[in-house]
Design a protein around this motif. Structure first.
Motif, PDB file in Angstrom:
ATOM      1  N   GLY A  41       0.790  -1.226   0.000  1.00 37.52           N
ATOM      2  CA  GLY A  41       0.000   0.000   0.000  1.00 37.52           C
ATOM      3  C   GLY A  41       0.820   1.273   0.000  1.00 37.52           C
ATOM      4  N   TRP A  42       2.149   1.112  -0.013  1.00 35.18           N
ATOM      5  CA  TRP A  42       3.053   2.261   0.021  1.00 35.18           C
ATOM      6  C   TRP A  42       4.091   2.138  -1.095  1.00 35.18           C
ATOM      7  N   THR A  43       4.609   3.273  -1.560  1.00 33.93           N
ATOM      8  CA  THR A  43       5.628   3.299  -2.605  1.00 33.93           C
ATOM      9  C   THR A  43       6.786   4.188  -2.164  1.00 33.93           C
ATOM     10  N   VAL A  44       8.006   3.692  -2.329  1.00 34.37           N
ATOM     11  CA  VAL A  44       9.210   4.427  -1.930  1.00 34.37           C
ATOM     12  C   VAL A  44       9.733   5.278  -3.083  1.00 34.37           C
ATOM     13  N   LYS A  45      10.137   6.506  -2.772  1.00 32.75           N
ATOM     14  CA  LYS A  45      10.919   7.320  -3.720  1.00 32.75           C
ATOM     15  C   LYS A  45      12.012   8.033  -2.929  1.00 32.75           C
ATOM     16  N   ILE A  46      13.254   7.710  -3.270  1.00 38.35           N
ATOM     17  CA  ILE A  46      14.418   8.296  -2.619  1.00 38.35           C
ATOM     18  C   ILE A  46      15.191   9.111  -3.649  1.00 38.35           C
ATOM     19  N   ASN A  47      15.596  10.306  -3.271  1.00 38.19           N
ATOM     20  CA  ASN A  47      16.332  11.189  -4.172  1.00 38.19           C
ATOM     21  C   ASN A  47      17.559  10.476  -4.752  1.00 38.19           C
ATOM     22  N   LYS A  48      17.720  10.605  -6.069  1.00 41.25           N
ATOM     23  CA  LYS A  48      18.824  10.023  -6.844  1.00 41.25           C
ATOM     24  C   LYS A  48      18.606   8.549  -7.178  1.00 41.25           C
ATOM     25  N   HIS A  49      17.433   7.995  -6.833  1.00 41.94           N
ATOM     26  CA  HIS A  49      17.130   6.596  -7.109  1.00 41.94           C
ATOM     27  C   HIS A  49      15.779   6.507  -7.815  1.00 41.94           C
ATOM     28  N   PRO A  50      15.578   5.487  -8.642  1.00 38.30           N
ATOM     29  CA  PRO A  50      14.300   5.335  -9.352  1.00 38.30           C
ATOM     30  C   PRO A  50      13.141   5.092  -8.390  1.00 38.30           C
ATOM     31  N   LEU A  51      11.954   5.413  -8.846  1.00 33.02           N
ATOM     32  CA  LEU A  51      10.744   5.143  -8.090  1.00 33.02           C
ATOM     33  C   LEU A  51      10.675   3.662  -7.732  1.00 33.02           C
ATOM     34  N   GLY A  52      10.376   3.378  -6.482  1.00 34.46           N
ATOM     35  CA  GLY A  52      10.241   2.006  -6.037  1.00 34.46           C
ATOM     36  C   GLY A  52      11.522   1.361  -5.545  1.00 34.46           C
ATOM     37  N   ASP A  53      12.669   2.030  -5.700  1.00 36.52           N
ATOM     38  CA  ASP A  53      13.953   1.496  -5.232  1.00 36.52           C
ATOM     39  C   ASP A  53      14.143   1.875  -3.770  1.00 36.52           C
ATOM     40  N   ASN A  54      13.942   0.922  -2.877  1.00 36.01           N
ATOM     41  CA  ASN A  54      14.113   1.150  -1.440  1.00 36.01           C
ATOM     42  C   ASN A  54      15.598   0.998  -1.113  1.00 36.01           C
ATOM     43  N   TYR A  55      16.362   1.986  -1.515  1.00 37.71           N
ATOM     44  CA  TYR A  55      17.817   1.936  -1.429  1.00 37.71           C
ATOM     45  C   TYR A  55      18.286   1.598  -0.006  1.00 37.71           C
ATOM     46  N   ALA A  56      19.170   0.627   0.099  1.00 42.77           N
ATOM     47  CA  ALA A  56      19.787   0.214   1.365  1.00 42.77           C
ATOM     48  C   ALA A  56      18.742  -0.152   2.419  1.00 42.77           C
ATOM     49  N   ASN A  57      17.565  -0.584   1.937  1.00 41.74           N
ATOM     50  CA  ASN A  57      16.498  -0.971   2.862  1.00 41.74           C
ATOM     51  C   ASN A  57      16.192   0.156   3.854  1.00 41.74           C
ATOM     52  N   THR A  58      16.124   1.385   3.314  1.00 42.50           N
ATOM     53  CA  THR A  58      15.899   2.566   4.158  1.00 42.50           C
ATOM     54  C   THR A  58      14.611   2.438   4.957  1.00 42.50           C
ATOM     55  N   PHE A  59      13.532   2.083   4.269  1.00 40.42           N
ATOM     56  CA  PHE A  59      12.243   1.880   4.937  1.00 40.42           C
ATOM     57  C   PHE A  59      12.050   0.384   5.162  1.00 40.42           C
ATOM     58  N   ARG A  60      11.858  -0.002   6.396  1.00 41.80           N
ATOM     59  CA  ARG A  60      11.706  -1.425   6.714  1.00 41.80           C
ATOM     60  C   ARG A  60      10.656  -1.600   7.811  1.00 41.80           C
ATOM     61  N   VAL A  61      10.158  -2.802   7.930  1.00 41.76           N
ATOM     62  CA  VAL A  61       9.162  -3.106   8.962  1.00 41.76           C
ATOM     63  C   VAL A  61       9.764  -4.088   9.948  1.00 41.76           C
ATOM     64  N   GLU A  62       9.745  -3.718  11.215  1.00 45.22           N
ATOM     65  CA  GLU A  62      10.240  -4.570  12.283  1.00 45.22           C
ATOM     66  C   GLU A  62       9.324  -4.436  13.494  1.00 45.22           C
ATOM     67  N   ASP A  63       8.875  -5.565  14.026  1.00 43.41           N
ATOM     68  CA  ASP A  63       8.051  -5.571  15.243  1.00 43.41           C
ATOM     69  C   ASP A  63       6.814  -4.691  15.111  1.00 43.41           C
TER      70      ASP A  63
END
Length: 275
Positions: A41-63
């Motif tokens: 339900g969410w989409t990642v966009k990080i500056n300097k990276h393509p849409l959908g590229d969760n670079y270095a697992n920046t956004f993650r789900v834990e607990d």
């Protein structure tokens, strides 16, 4: 932004006017925007990276928590990121809790440390340029004690936008709230009430700290210019919700939304659909 054609941006604007699909509803009309398991339900966009590229697992789900983490970064290098809701919304109350924690990446700008936020009325991530750091949007800013970006949490920041307050157009990048700063590692409950283009209210731990009217694009700013040239209206009455990653580790939980009746001039109650 410059990497997107006029037809693509117009198509994305049309997508945002498609009524949202129904979702599970909690008592009192609240809908969960986060399933506690993954980033569906969410989409990642990080500056300097393509849409959908969760670079270095920046956004993650834990607990059961969405965590912004930088343990995979060698340096920050202005890689500002956002996690966008796949749907756009117009009239609603959004509730979530945030916890600023840890230490920012060493080469981050001083103002970005102990700093995060949630964007509302955001442009679609599908209209973002590869090297676009922030979406045109209204930011409910989150600051922790020790931050240099402000003296209180709950401010509004205006990347590519302006707002009105008590009938006066304000073009400041930051409009201050009446809140205070909370300690590092403390969970803070925030709520934003959005009435289309009419009014936005910020609350922190149940207390109103800011109120403004008529959020709108700023014709002086490049990202806003591109949207306006593509046919977007000046006045913002709906948009995506986006959790921010600005070099500082931060956690998000209990992300819920309650639709409100449509106000005049805002169209659908909760417009938007994933591409």
């Amino acid at each position: 932004m410059k990497n997107r054609s006029l037809s693509t941006m117009l198509a994305c604007l049309c997508i945002a006017l498609t009524p949202a699909r129904a979702s599970a509803q909690d008592e009192g009309g609240w809908h969960s925007l986060f399933n506690g398991r993954d980033l569906s339900g969410w989409t990642v966009k990080i500056n300097k990276h393509p849409l959908g590229d969760n670079y270095a697992n920046t956004f993650r789900v834990e607990d059961g928590v969405i965590k912004v983490s930088y343990d995979g970064y060698g340096k920050f290098d202005e890689q500002f990121g956002h996690l966008y809701s796949n749907l756009a919304y117009a009239n609603y109350i959004l509730r979530l809790e945030y916890r600023i924690t840890g230490t920012a990446v060493a080469d981050a700008p001083p103002w970005a440390k102990l700093n995060s936020g949630v964007m509302i009325h955001s442009q679609s991530p599908w209209t973002m340029g590869l090297n676009q750091a922030w979406p045109a949007s209204m930011e409910f800013q989150f600051l922790s004690a020790g931050a240099t970006a402000g003296r209180q949490t709950g401010n509004v920041c205006t990347p590519g936008t302006n707002l009105e307050m008590k009938g006066k157009l304000l073009t400041d990048h930051i409009v201050e709230s009446t809140s205070k700063l909370f300690p590092l590692d403390e969970w803070v409950a925030v709520e934003v009430e959005v009435r289309g283009n009419e009014e936005v209210v910020h609350r922190v731990n149940g207390v109103e700290v800011l109120r403004y009217q008529h959020p709108q694009l700023d014709p002086r700013e490049d990202s806003a210019k591109a949207l306006l040239n593509a046919g977007a209206p000046l006045q913002l009455s709906f948009g995506h919700i986006a959790l921010q990653a600005e070099s500082q580790p931060v956690w998000f939980r209990n992300i819920r939304i309650r639709p409100l009746p449509a106000t005049s001039g805002t169209g659908q109650q909760a417009p938007g659909a994933p591409r």
